[in-house]
Scaffold this motif. Structure first.
Motif, PDB file in Angstrom:
ATOM      1  N   UNK A 141       0.820  -1.208   0.000  1.00 51.97           N
ATOM      2  CA  UNK A 141       0.000   0.000   0.000  1.00 51.97           C
ATOM      3  C   UNK A 141       0.859   1.265   0.000  1.00 51.97           C
ATOM      4  N   UNK A 142       2.095   1.169   0.503  1.00 51.36           N
ATOM      5  CA  UNK A 142       3.004   2.317   0.504  1.00 51.36           C
ATOM      6  C   UNK A 142       3.663   2.524  -0.852  1.00 51.36           C
ATOM      7  N   UNK A 143       3.402   1.621  -1.795  1.00 45.08           N
ATOM      8  CA  UNK A 143       3.959   1.770  -3.134  1.00 45.08           C
ATOM      9  C   UNK A 143       5.242   0.989  -3.347  1.00 45.08           C
ATOM     10  N   UNK A 144       5.546   0.063  -2.448  1.00 44.56           N
ATOM     11  CA  UNK A 144       6.775  -0.706  -2.572  1.00 44.56           C
ATOM     12  C   UNK A 144       6.612  -1.932  -3.448  1.00 44.56           C
ATOM     13  N   UNK A 145       7.750  -2.517  -3.802  1.00 48.16           N
ATOM     14  CA  UNK A 145       7.779  -3.739  -4.610  1.00 48.16           C
ATOM     15  C   UNK A 145       7.980  -4.915  -3.659  1.00 48.16           C
ATOM     16  N   UNK A 146       6.883  -5.586  -3.329  1.00 52.50           N
ATOM     17  CA  UNK A 146       6.926  -6.668  -2.340  1.00 52.50           C
ATOM     18  C   UNK A 146       7.792  -7.817  -2.834  1.00 52.50           C
ATOM     19  N   UNK A 147       7.640  -8.197  -4.071  1.00 55.33           N
ATOM     20  CA  UNK A 147       8.376  -9.334  -4.615  1.00 55.33           C
ATOM     21  C   UNK A 147       9.885  -9.097  -4.578  1.00 55.33           C
ATOM     22  N   UNK A 148      10.319  -7.870  -4.900  1.00 51.00           N
ATOM     23  CA  UNK A 148      11.753  -7.563  -4.886  1.00 51.00           C
ATOM     24  C   UNK A 148      12.306  -7.586  -3.465  1.00 51.00           C
ATOM     25  N   UNK A 149      11.533  -7.099  -2.522  1.00 49.23           N
ATOM     26  CA  UNK A 149      11.979  -7.107  -1.132  1.00 49.23           C
ATOM     27  C   UNK A 149      12.168  -8.540  -0.640  1.00 49.23           C
ATOM     28  N   UNK A 150      11.228  -9.425  -0.970  1.00 54.11           N
ATOM     29  CA  UNK A 150      11.354 -10.832  -0.560  1.00 54.11           C
ATOM     30  C   UNK A 150      12.571 -11.476  -1.216  1.00 54.11           C
ATOM     31  N   UNK A 151      12.795 -11.194  -2.505  1.00 47.95           N
ATOM     32  CA  UNK A 151      13.981 -11.742  -3.180  1.00 47.95           C
ATOM     33  C   UNK A 151      15.263 -11.250  -2.506  1.00 47.95           C
ATOM     34  N   UNK A 152      15.276  -9.979  -2.120  1.00 51.69           N
ATOM     35  CA  UNK A 152      16.459  -9.430  -1.458  1.00 51.69           C
ATOM     36  C   UNK A 152      16.681 -10.092  -0.095  1.00 51.69           C
ATOM     37  N   UNK A 153      15.602 -10.330   0.647  1.00 47.53           N
ATOM     38  CA  UNK A 153      15.738 -10.976   1.960  1.00 47.53           C
ATOM     39  C   UNK A 153      16.240 -12.413   1.820  1.00 47.53           C
ATOM     40  N   UNK A 154      15.750 -13.106   0.811  1.00 52.04           N
ATOM     41  CA  UNK A 154      16.204 -14.486   0.588  1.00 52.04           C
ATOM     42  C   UNK A 154      17.684 -14.502   0.200  1.00 52.04           C
ATOM     43  N   UNK A 155      18.081 -13.580  -0.712  1.00 56.15           N
ATOM     44  CA  UNK A 155      19.487 -13.508  -1.126  1.00 56.15           C
ATOM     45  C   UNK A 155      20.378 -13.141   0.051  1.00 56.15           C
ATOM     46  N   UNK A 156      19.937 -12.213   0.911  1.00 59.01           N
ATOM     47  CA  UNK A 156      20.724 -11.821   2.076  1.00 59.01           C
ATOM     48  C   UNK A 156      20.865 -12.969   3.050  1.00 59.01           C
ATOM     49  N   UNK A 157      19.788 -13.750   3.227  1.00 56.95           N
ATOM     50  CA  UNK A 157      19.864 -14.906   4.135  1.00 56.95           C
ATOM     51  C   UNK A 157      20.860 -15.931   3.619  1.00 56.95           C
ATOM     52  N   UNK A 177      23.059  -8.054  -4.064  1.00 57.98           N
ATOM     53  CA  UNK A 177      23.971  -8.721  -5.000  1.00 57.98           C
ATOM     54  C   UNK A 177      25.332  -8.027  -5.041  1.00 57.98           C
ATOM     55  N   UNK A 178      25.319  -6.678  -5.069  1.00 59.01           N
ATOM     56  CA  UNK A 178      26.576  -5.935  -5.100  1.00 59.01           C
ATOM     57  C   UNK A 178      27.315  -6.071  -3.779  1.00 59.01           C
ATOM     58  N   UNK A 179      26.579  -6.248  -2.695  1.00 57.56           N
ATOM     59  CA  UNK A 179      27.220  -6.472  -1.400  1.00 57.56           C
ATOM     60  C   UNK A 179      27.953  -7.804  -1.374  1.00 57.56           C
ATOM     61  N   UNK A 229      23.435 -15.353   1.818  1.00 60.33           N
ATOM     62  CA  UNK A 229      24.792 -14.813   1.880  1.00 60.33           C
ATOM     63  C   UNK A 229      25.210 -14.439   3.303  1.00 60.33           C
ATOM     64  N   UNK A 230      24.393 -14.813   4.290  1.00 66.03           N
ATOM     65  CA  UNK A 230      24.679 -14.496   5.712  1.00 66.03           C
ATOM     66  C   UNK A 230      24.832 -12.995   5.946  1.00 66.03           C
ATOM     67  N   UNK A 231      23.981 -12.235   5.285  1.00 61.63           N
ATOM     68  CA  UNK A 231      23.956 -10.781   5.481  1.00 61.63           C
ATOM     69  C   UNK A 231      22.779 -10.438   6.379  1.00 61.63           C
ATOM     70  N   UNK A 232      23.045  -9.668   7.403  1.00 58.13           N
ATOM     71  CA  UNK A 232      21.996  -9.291   8.351  1.00 58.13           C
ATOM     72  C   UNK A 232      21.123  -8.201   7.727  1.00 58.13           C
ATOM     73  N   UNK A 233      19.948  -8.597   7.252  1.00 63.91           N
ATOM     74  CA  UNK A 233      19.021  -7.659   6.616  1.00 63.91           C
ATOM     75  C   UNK A 233      17.614  -7.953   7.113  1.00 63.91           C
ATOM     76  N   UNK A 234      17.026  -7.021   7.795  1.00 67.49           N
ATOM     77  CA  UNK A 234      15.666  -7.161   8.303  1.00 67.49           C
ATOM     78  C   UNK A 234      14.661  -6.656   7.272  1.00 67.49           C
TER      79      UNK A 234
END
Length: 327
Positions: free
Chosen positions: A79-95, A121-123, A97-102
């Motif tokens: 509802x805030x205008x965000x991209x839900x699918x991209x956020x979930x993909x980023x959280x999965x990729x961070x998990x 990915x760049x991280x 890669x053992x990157x702490x991302x909430x």
């Protein structure tokens, strides 16, 4: 008979509207994927103008990846205008890669206009930023052109509010110009291009940016124009124009002064002629008053004739001398 047909049509329309409004198929997919969501929740999403598929499908991915995320968080971000699918993909990729991302941090990065998945990915896999050709001038006036490749890694903590790639390129360009400009000779930079990298890295160019600079490599160094010689040539041309302008000013002043002298001579001649014209009147007046006799008048005429003769002889003497020399 007709009433039965109408009833059947109404039942069919009801069933179609029900399956249209209530995503039963999506509920079945979520149920067998281990996502606990009720039919009422899906209907509520419809009423809240939220597309259930854009919430449930990313939630299924997150659940399968072992992430614990609530549907209310996803709905709020949608509802805030965000991209839900991209956020979930980023959280999965961070998990992975053992990157702490909430989730809240990833959502904030996404709402800030940055690609959070690319940032993760760049991280993990640093990217290379190539600068355009940047020119600097050494102290000896020779231009040096350099191109740098900057290896950076995304800094998740500074993605919100941090400067982007343009700032990195601008700061690296400033470092190249500073290093080349402080070199006594351009040959020093050509002999040791690594001095540019060392100078830039010491400046801490990644402060306040969304990246961490890992290395700066000078990809190409070339010699450009002789700026010092060009400036000297331009200065010589400017000095020449100034000198010509001053000479023209002096000539104009001399011409004006000469014209003024000629005008003064003309005025003096006019006064002499005017005075000469008054001589006969004065002589006549002297005759009337008895101050001048006839003999005095003839003596004056003799003196004038003698003076005229002497002037004529004086003018002819140089001409005769010149003819004698030619003979």
């Amino acid at each position: 008979m007709a009433g039965g047909i109408i009833l059947a049509i109404l039942v069919l329309l009801f069933i179609l509207l029900f399956f249209r409004f209530v995503p039963v198929g999506l509920w079945i997919t979520a149920y067998f994927s281990g996502v606990k969501v009720g039919i009422g929740d899906l209907v509520g999403m419809r009423l809240r103008r939220v597309a259930p598929a854009k919430i449930i499908n990313p939630l299924i991915k997150a659940t399968k990846a072992g992430l614990k995320i609530d549907t209310n968080q996803l709905e709020a971000h949608y509802l805030a205008g965000g991209n839900v699918n991209m956020v979930i993909d980023a959280l999965i990729a961070a998990q992975r890669a053992n990157i702490d991302l909430e989730f809240e941090q990833a959502a904030a990065i996404d709402l800030a206009g940055r690609n959070v998945f690319e940032a993760v990915q760049v991280s993990v896999n640093p990217k290379v930023i190539e600068t355009p050709v940047i020119a600097g001038v050494a102290m000896d006036g020779i231009e040096v052109k350099a191109k740098a490749k900057v290896t950076v890694r995304a800094n998740i903590e500074r993605l919100v509010g941090g400067a982007g790639e343009e700032t990195i390129i601008a700061r690296v360009g400033e470092g190249i110009v500073t290093t080349v400009g402080s070199a006594p000779k351009h040959s020093i930079v050509l002999e040791n291009p690594d001095s540019i990298s060392q100078t830039i890295l010491r400046k801490g160019l990644d402060s306040g940016t969304a990246f961490e600079i890992l290395s700066i490599d000078i990809a190409d160094v070339d010699v450009g124009r002789n700026i010092g010689a060009k400036l000297q040539a331009d200065q010589a041309v400017a000095d020449k124009k100034i000198a010509q302008a001053k000479a023209e000013e002096r000539r104009a002043f001399a011409v004006a002064e000469e014209q003024e002298m000629l005008a003064e001579v003309q005025r003096m001649r006019a006064r002499v002629v005017e005075a000469e014209s008054e001589v006969p009147l004065a002589i006549a007046e002297a005759f009337k008053k008895g101050n001048l006799g006839v003999m005095d008048y003839y003596n004056l005429k003799n003196i004038q004739s003698d003076t005229a003769m002497r002037e004529s002889i004086a003018k002819e003497a140089p001409h005769q001398t010149t003819q004698g020399q030619e003979s």
